[in-house]
Scaffold this motif. Structure first.
Motif, short mmCIF file in Angstrom:
data_model
loop_
_atom_site.label_atom_id
_atom_site.label_comp_id
_atom_site.label_asym_id
_atom_site.label_seq_id
_atom_site.Cartn_x
_atom_site.Cartn_y
_atom_site.Cartn_z
N ASN A 254 14.57 11.59 28.89
CA ASN A 254 15.61 12.09 29.80
C ASN A 254 16.66 11.02 30.09
N LEU A 255 17.08 10.31 29.05
CA LEU A 255 17.99 9.19 29.20
C LEU A 255 19.42 9.67 29.41
N GLU A 256 20.04 9.21 30.48
CA GLU A 256 21.40 9.63 30.81
C GLU A 256 22.37 9.27 29.69
N GLY A 257 23.24 10.20 29.37
CA GLY A 257 24.25 9.96 28.36
C GLY A 257 23.83 10.38 26.97
N SER A 258 22.55 10.36 26.71
CA SER A 258 22.06 10.70 25.36
C SER A 258 22.01 12.21 25.19
N TYR A 259 22.01 12.62 23.95
CA TYR A 259 21.86 14.03 23.64
C TYR A 259 20.89 14.16 22.48
N GLY A 260 20.27 15.31 22.40
CA GLY A 260 19.22 15.46 21.40
C GLY A 260 17.88 15.02 21.98
N GLU A 261 16.83 15.48 21.34
CA GLU A 261 15.48 15.19 21.84
C GLU A 261 14.57 14.71 20.71
N GLU A 262 15.06 13.76 19.92
CA GLU A 262 14.26 13.26 18.81
C GLU A 262 13.06 12.46 19.29
N ASN A 310 16.46 -1.11 19.83
CA ASN A 310 16.19 -0.66 18.47
C ASN A 310 15.68 0.79 18.47
N CYS A 311 14.78 1.09 19.41
CA CYS A 311 14.24 2.45 19.49
C CYS A 311 15.32 3.45 19.89
N MET A 312 16.23 3.06 20.76
CA MET A 312 17.31 3.95 21.17
C MET A 312 18.16 4.35 19.97
N LYS A 313 18.41 3.39 19.12
CA LYS A 313 19.21 3.71 17.91
C LYS A 313 18.41 4.58 16.96
N HIS A 314 17.14 4.25 16.76
CA HIS A 314 16.31 5.00 15.82
C HIS A 314 16.19 6.47 16.24
N PHE A 315 16.02 6.71 17.54
CA PHE A 315 15.83 8.08 18.03
C PHE A 315 17.15 8.71 18.50
N LYS A 316 18.28 8.11 18.09
CA LYS A 316 19.62 8.67 18.33
C LYS A 316 19.94 8.82 19.81
N LYS A 317 19.50 7.87 20.62
CA LYS A 317 19.76 7.91 22.04
C LYS A 317 20.96 7.07 22.46
#
Length: 340
Positions: A254-262, A310-317
Protein backbone atom coordinates in the motif's frame (compact mmCIF):
# COMPACT_ATOMS: atom_id res chain seq x y z
CA UNK A 1 10.64 -12.54 19.50
CA UNK A 2 10.77 -15.93 17.83
CA UNK A 3 12.87 -16.54 14.72
CA UNK A 4 9.78 -16.54 12.47
CA UNK A 5 6.89 -14.09 12.62
CA UNK A 6 3.62 -13.37 10.84
CA UNK A 7 2.90 -9.69 10.34
CA UNK A 8 -0.76 -8.75 9.97
CA UNK A 9 -1.82 -5.26 8.90
CA UNK A 10 -5.05 -4.91 10.85
CA UNK A 11 -6.05 -1.57 9.31
CA UNK A 12 -5.27 0.75 6.46
CA UNK A 13 -6.72 3.88 8.08
CA UNK A 14 -5.04 5.96 10.77
CA UNK A 15 -5.89 8.81 13.15
CA UNK A 16 -2.69 10.74 12.32
CA UNK A 17 -1.23 12.10 9.08
CA UNK A 18 2.53 11.85 9.53
CA UNK A 19 4.77 13.75 7.15
CA UNK A 20 6.79 10.69 6.13
CA UNK A 21 4.03 8.03 6.06
CA UNK A 22 4.30 5.73 3.06
CA UNK A 23 0.78 4.27 3.34
CA UNK A 24 -1.83 5.38 0.81
CA UNK A 25 -5.52 6.18 1.37
CA UNK A 26 -5.31 6.63 5.13
CA UNK A 27 -8.68 8.40 5.11
CA UNK A 28 -10.51 5.34 3.80
CA UNK A 29 -11.62 3.11 6.66
CA UNK A 30 -10.53 -0.41 5.80
CA UNK A 31 -9.65 -3.34 8.04
CA UNK A 32 -8.88 -7.02 7.70
CA UNK A 33 -11.93 -9.22 8.37
CA UNK A 34 -11.95 -10.99 11.72
CA UNK A 35 -12.66 -14.28 9.95
CA UNK A 36 -9.56 -13.92 7.80
CA UNK A 37 -7.41 -13.34 10.88
CA UNK A 38 -8.85 -16.48 12.47
CA UNK A 39 -8.14 -18.50 9.30
CA UNK A 40 -4.53 -17.28 9.27
CA UNK A 41 -4.04 -18.15 12.94
CA UNK A 42 -5.44 -21.65 12.48
CA UNK A 43 -3.28 -22.35 9.42
CA UNK A 44 -0.24 -20.66 10.99
CA UNK A 45 -0.02 -23.32 13.69
CA UNK A 46 1.85 -25.47 11.17
CA UNK A 47 4.72 -23.01 11.57
CA UNK A 48 4.98 -24.00 15.26
CA UNK A 49 3.07 -20.94 16.43
CA UNK A 50 5.31 -18.08 15.30
CA UNK A 51 5.20 -14.63 16.84
CA UNK A 52 2.37 -12.37 15.62
CA UNK A 53 3.18 -8.73 14.81
CA UNK A 54 0.13 -6.49 14.41
CA UNK A 55 0.60 -3.38 12.27
CA UNK A 56 -1.42 -0.82 10.29
CA UNK A 57 -2.45 1.97 9.66
CA UNK A 58 -3.14 2.51 13.30
CA UNK A 59 -3.54 -1.02 14.59
CA UNK A 60 -5.70 -0.17 17.59
CA UNK A 61 -8.44 1.35 15.38
CA UNK A 62 -9.59 -2.07 14.21
CA UNK A 63 -13.23 -2.40 15.28
CA UNK A 64 -12.53 -5.82 16.83
CA UNK A 65 -9.03 -5.15 18.13
CA UNK A 66 -9.56 -6.64 21.58
CA UNK A 67 -11.30 -9.70 20.12
CA UNK A 68 -8.33 -10.28 17.83
CA UNK A 69 -5.93 -10.17 20.77
CA UNK A 70 -8.12 -12.67 22.62
CA UNK A 71 -8.14 -14.87 19.51
CA UNK A 72 -4.34 -14.76 19.27
CA UNK A 73 -4.05 -15.74 22.92
CA UNK A 74 -6.62 -18.52 22.49
CA UNK A 75 -4.56 -20.05 19.69
CA UNK A 76 -1.38 -19.89 21.74
CA UNK A 77 0.67 -17.24 19.92
CA UNK A 78 2.86 -14.54 21.40
CA UNK A 79 2.24 -11.08 19.99
CA UNK A 80 3.02 -7.40 19.98
CA UNK A 81 1.36 -4.49 18.23
CA UNK A 82 2.55 -1.25 16.64
CA UNK A 83 0.85 1.99 17.70
CA UNK A 84 1.29 5.73 17.59
CA UNK A 85 0.02 5.89 21.18
CA UNK A 86 -2.58 8.55 20.48
CA UNK A 87 -5.46 6.43 21.84
CA UNK A 88 -3.50 5.07 24.79
CA UNK A 89 -6.06 5.88 27.48
CA UNK A 90 -8.93 4.07 25.77
CA UNK A 91 -6.80 1.18 24.50
CA UNK A 92 -4.98 0.37 27.72
CA UNK A 93 -8.17 0.69 29.73
CA UNK A 94 -9.67 -2.02 27.53
CA UNK A 95 -6.53 -4.16 27.83
CA UNK A 96 -5.98 -3.77 31.55
CA UNK A 97 -6.73 -7.42 32.33
CA UNK A 98 -4.11 -8.51 29.79
CA UNK A 99 -1.23 -6.75 31.50
CA UNK A 100 1.32 -9.29 32.71
CA UNK A 101 -0.08 -11.93 30.35
CA UNK A 102 2.95 -13.98 29.20
CA UNK A 103 1.84 -14.03 25.54
CA UNK A 104 1.71 -10.23 25.27
CA UNK A 105 5.38 -9.45 24.67
CA UNK A 106 5.24 -5.70 24.19
CA UNK A 107 4.41 -2.70 22.06
CA UNK A 108 6.22 -0.91 19.26
CA UNK A 109 5.72 2.83 19.49
CA UNK A 110 6.27 5.27 16.64
CA UNK A 111 8.22 8.35 17.72
CA UNK A 112 9.88 10.66 15.22
CA UNK A 113 11.27 13.42 17.37
CA UNK A 114 13.02 13.66 20.71
CA UNK A 115 11.21 16.93 21.43
CA UNK A 116 7.55 17.84 21.41
CA UNK A 117 8.18 20.49 18.77
CA UNK A 118 9.76 18.12 16.25
CA UNK A 119 7.56 15.10 16.94
CA UNK A 120 4.29 17.05 16.85
CA UNK A 121 5.33 18.88 13.69
CA UNK A 122 5.64 15.47 12.01
CA UNK A 123 2.77 13.57 13.67
CA UNK A 124 0.31 16.15 14.95
CA UNK A 125 -0.32 18.29 18.01
CA UNK A 126 -0.42 16.39 21.29
CA UNK A 127 1.02 13.18 19.85
CA UNK A 128 4.39 13.44 21.65
CA UNK A 129 2.88 13.50 25.14
CA UNK A 130 0.61 10.56 24.32
CA UNK A 131 3.48 8.53 22.92
CA UNK A 132 5.48 9.10 26.11
CA UNK A 133 2.45 8.06 28.18
CA UNK A 134 2.23 4.84 26.17
CA UNK A 135 5.88 4.10 26.91
CA UNK A 136 5.37 4.77 30.62
CA UNK A 137 2.29 2.56 30.95
CA UNK A 138 3.97 -0.25 29.03
CA UNK A 139 7.18 -0.19 31.04
CA UNK A 140 5.34 -0.04 34.37
CA UNK A 141 3.81 -3.37 33.40
CA UNK A 142 7.16 -4.79 32.24
CA UNK A 143 6.22 -4.94 28.57
CA UNK A 144 9.02 -4.65 26.04
CA UNK A 145 8.94 -1.26 24.33
CA UNK A 146 10.52 -0.69 20.94
CA UNK A 147 10.62 2.91 19.73
CA UNK A 148 10.60 3.23 15.96
CA UNK A 149 12.00 6.41 14.45
CA UNK A 150 11.74 7.08 10.72
CA UNK A 151 14.53 9.48 9.82
CA UNK A 152 14.29 12.20 7.18
CA UNK A 153 15.45 15.78 6.72
CA UNK A 154 12.87 17.02 9.21
CA UNK A 155 14.19 15.12 12.22
CA UNK A 156 17.69 13.86 11.45
CA UNK A 157 19.17 16.46 13.79
CA UNK A 158 17.53 14.71 16.76
CA UNK A 159 18.88 11.18 16.35
CA UNK A 160 21.30 11.45 19.27
CA UNK A 161 18.67 13.19 21.38
CA UNK A 162 16.26 10.36 20.57
CA UNK A 163 18.79 7.80 21.78
CA UNK A 164 19.23 9.81 25.00
CA UNK A 165 15.47 10.07 25.49
CA UNK A 166 14.93 6.35 24.91
CA UNK A 167 17.64 5.53 27.43
CA UNK A 168 16.08 7.81 30.04
CA UNK A 169 12.56 6.41 29.64
CA UNK A 170 13.86 2.83 29.74
CA UNK A 171 12.81 1.59 26.31
CA UNK A 172 13.97 -1.87 25.27
CA UNK A 173 15.35 -0.93 21.86
CA UNK A 174 15.49 1.96 19.42
CA UNK A 175 14.84 1.09 15.79
CA UNK A 176 15.87 3.62 13.16
CA UNK A 177 14.46 3.30 9.65
CA UNK A 178 15.03 5.22 6.45
CA UNK A 179 12.02 7.07 5.07
CA UNK A 180 10.57 5.38 2.01
CA UNK A 181 10.09 7.68 -0.99
CA UNK A 182 6.61 9.17 -1.35
CA UNK A 183 5.21 12.12 -3.32
CA UNK A 184 4.61 13.94 -0.03
CA UNK A 185 8.24 13.59 1.07
CA UNK A 186 9.50 14.90 -2.26
CA UNK A 187 7.01 17.76 -2.31
CA UNK A 188 8.18 19.00 1.09
CA UNK A 189 11.89 18.30 0.45
CA UNK A 190 12.09 15.78 3.30
CA UNK A 191 13.50 12.86 1.35
CA UNK A 192 17.23 12.35 2.10
CA UNK A 193 19.60 11.75 -0.78
CA UNK A 194 21.56 8.48 -1.05
CA UNK A 195 24.57 10.25 0.40
CA UNK A 196 22.51 11.57 3.32
CA UNK A 197 21.23 8.05 3.96
CA UNK A 198 24.80 6.80 4.26
CA UNK A 199 25.57 9.65 6.64
CA UNK A 200 22.59 8.67 8.79
CA UNK A 201 23.90 5.11 8.93
CA UNK A 202 27.36 6.29 10.00
CA UNK A 203 25.75 8.27 12.80
CA UNK A 204 23.77 5.21 13.89
CA UNK A 205 27.02 3.27 14.00
CA UNK A 206 28.53 5.95 16.23
CA UNK A 207 25.50 5.92 18.53
CA UNK A 208 25.69 2.15 18.86
CA UNK A 209 29.19 2.51 20.23
CA UNK A 210 28.12 5.01 22.88
CA UNK A 211 24.84 3.57 24.16
CA UNK A 212 24.21 0.35 26.05
CA UNK A 213 20.63 0.22 24.74
CA UNK A 214 20.41 -1.65 21.40
CA UNK A 215 20.06 0.72 18.43
CA UNK A 216 19.03 -1.07 15.26
CA UNK A 217 18.80 -0.07 11.60
CA UNK A 218 15.44 -1.61 10.81
CA UNK A 219 14.59 -0.91 7.17
CA UNK A 220 16.02 0.32 3.91
CA UNK A 221 19.68 0.60 4.84
CA UNK A 222 22.74 0.16 2.62
CA UNK A 223 24.15 -3.37 2.62
CA UNK A 224 26.47 -5.01 0.10
CA UNK A 225 25.27 -8.50 1.06
CA UNK A 226 24.53 -10.01 -2.38
CA UNK A 227 20.95 -11.18 -1.91
CA UNK A 228 19.20 -10.29 1.33
CA UNK A 229 19.53 -8.48 4.62
CA UNK A 230 15.92 -8.00 5.74
CA UNK A 231 13.89 -10.56 7.66
CA UNK A 232 11.44 -11.06 4.80
CA UNK A 233 14.05 -11.89 2.18
CA UNK A 234 15.83 -14.10 4.71
CA UNK A 235 12.51 -15.99 4.93
CA UNK A 236 12.12 -15.21 8.64
CA UNK A 237 8.70 -13.58 8.30
CA UNK A 238 5.66 -12.96 6.12
CA UNK A 239 3.37 -9.94 5.74
CA UNK A 240 -0.39 -9.95 5.28
CA UNK A 241 -2.10 -6.69 4.31
CA UNK A 242 -5.37 -5.17 5.48
CA UNK A 243 -7.27 -7.05 2.77
CA UNK A 244 -5.93 -10.41 3.90
CA UNK A 245 -3.45 -10.70 1.04
CA UNK A 246 0.05 -12.11 1.34
CA UNK A 247 2.61 -9.57 0.10
CA UNK A 248 6.37 -9.57 -0.38
CA UNK A 249 6.96 -7.28 2.62
CA UNK A 250 5.47 -4.59 4.83
CA UNK A 251 7.53 -1.76 3.30
CA UNK A 252 6.03 -2.10 -0.19
CA UNK A 253 2.46 -2.76 0.92
CA UNK A 254 0.00 0.00 0.00
CA UNK A 255 2.88 2.35 -0.84
CA UNK A 256 1.79 5.92 -1.54
CA UNK A 257 2.39 7.05 -5.10
CA UNK A 258 2.89 3.57 -6.50
CA UNK A 259 0.48 1.83 -8.79
CA UNK A 260 0.06 -1.81 -9.57
CA UNK A 261 0.21 -4.69 -7.14
CA UNK A 262 3.16 -6.79 -8.24
CA UNK A 263 4.10 -7.21 -4.58
CA UNK A 264 0.80 -9.02 -3.85
CA UNK A 265 1.13 -12.78 -4.23
CA UNK A 266 -2.01 -14.40 -2.76
CA UNK A 267 -5.45 -13.72 -1.30
CA UNK A 268 -5.54 -15.69 1.94
CA UNK A 269 -9.30 -15.40 2.21
CA UNK A 270 -9.43 -17.75 -0.78
CA UNK A 271 -6.12 -19.61 -0.67
CA UNK A 272 -4.38 -21.45 2.14
CA UNK A 273 -1.36 -19.96 3.86
CA UNK A 274 0.75 -22.79 2.49
CA UNK A 275 -0.40 -22.13 -1.11
CA UNK A 276 0.32 -18.43 -0.68
CA UNK A 277 3.72 -19.08 0.83
CA UNK A 278 4.68 -21.21 -2.19
CA UNK A 279 3.85 -18.24 -4.44
CA UNK A 280 5.82 -15.93 -2.16
CA UNK A 281 8.91 -18.13 -2.51
CA UNK A 282 8.53 -17.96 -6.29
CA UNK A 283 8.38 -14.16 -6.15
CA UNK A 284 11.51 -14.04 -4.02
CA UNK A 285 13.28 -16.45 -6.37
CA UNK A 286 12.57 -14.11 -9.28
CA UNK A 287 13.96 -11.20 -7.26
CA UNK A 288 17.10 -13.13 -6.33
CA UNK A 289 17.59 -14.27 -9.94
CA UNK A 290 17.37 -10.65 -11.11
CA UNK A 291 19.96 -9.65 -8.51
CA UNK A 292 22.32 -12.44 -9.54
CA UNK A 293 21.95 -11.46 -13.19
CA UNK A 294 22.97 -7.89 -12.37
CA UNK A 295 25.98 -9.15 -10.45
CA UNK A 296 26.92 -11.44 -13.31
CA UNK A 297 26.69 -8.92 -16.13
CA UNK A 298 28.11 -6.02 -14.12
CA UNK A 299 24.96 -3.90 -14.28
CA UNK A 300 24.45 -3.74 -10.52
CA UNK A 301 24.57 -0.12 -9.37
CA UNK A 302 25.73 1.13 -5.99
CA UNK A 303 22.18 2.26 -5.16
CA UNK A 304 21.00 -1.33 -5.54
CA UNK A 305 22.70 -2.02 -2.19
CA UNK A 306 19.85 -0.09 -0.61
CA UNK A 307 17.76 -3.24 -0.62
CA UNK A 308 14.34 -1.63 -0.11
CA UNK A 309 15.10 0.68 -3.02
CA UNK A 310 16.12 -2.28 -5.14
CA UNK A 311 12.88 -4.11 -4.29
CA UNK A 312 10.81 -1.02 -5.09
CA UNK A 313 12.25 -0.97 -8.58
CA UNK A 314 11.90 -4.72 -9.06
CA UNK A 315 8.23 -4.71 -8.06
CA UNK A 316 7.51 -1.50 -10.05
CA UNK A 317 6.77 0.61 -6.98
CA UNK A 318 9.06 3.50 -7.94
CA UNK A 319 7.75 4.27 -11.43
CA UNK A 320 6.01 7.43 -10.24
CA UNK A 321 9.43 8.94 -9.52
CA UNK A 322 10.06 9.29 -13.24
CA UNK A 323 7.93 12.43 -12.94
CA UNK A 324 10.57 13.90 -10.59
CA UNK A 325 13.78 14.07 -12.66
CA UNK A 326 15.24 16.62 -10.24
CA UNK A 327 15.31 14.11 -7.37
CA UNK A 328 18.77 12.81 -6.36
CA UNK A 329 17.70 9.16 -6.50
CA UNK A 330 16.34 9.55 -10.01
CA UNK A 331 19.39 11.48 -11.18
CA UNK A 332 21.87 8.96 -9.80
CA UNK A 333 20.16 5.68 -10.72
CA UNK A 334 20.56 4.40 -14.31
CA UNK A 335 17.24 2.58 -13.86
CA UNK A 336 15.37 5.79 -14.68
CA UNK A 337 17.31 6.38 -17.86
CA UNK A 338 15.82 3.26 -19.39
CA UNK A 339 12.40 2.70 -20.91
CA UNK A 340 9.39 2.39 -18.66
Amino acid sequence: MKDFFIGIELTRHCNLRCAHCFRADLDKVSEIPFETVEKILVEGKRYHKPHIALTGGETTLHSRFREILDLIIHHGYTFHFVTNGYNHQRIFRNLYDLFDHPQWIGVSISMDGATEKTHDAIRGRGSFARALATVAISRIHNLEVVVQMVVHRGNRHEMEDMALLCSKIDTTRLHIAHAQPTPHLLKHNLMPSPQEYKGIEREVGDLRGRFRMPIILSAGFYDQTPLAHCRFLKLNGINIDHRGRLTTCCQLSNLEGSYGEEDVVADLSKETLEEGHQKLLQAYNQLFSAKLKKIGDGSQHDLDHFHCWNCMKHFKKAEWMRDHPENEWVQQDPYFKGAQ
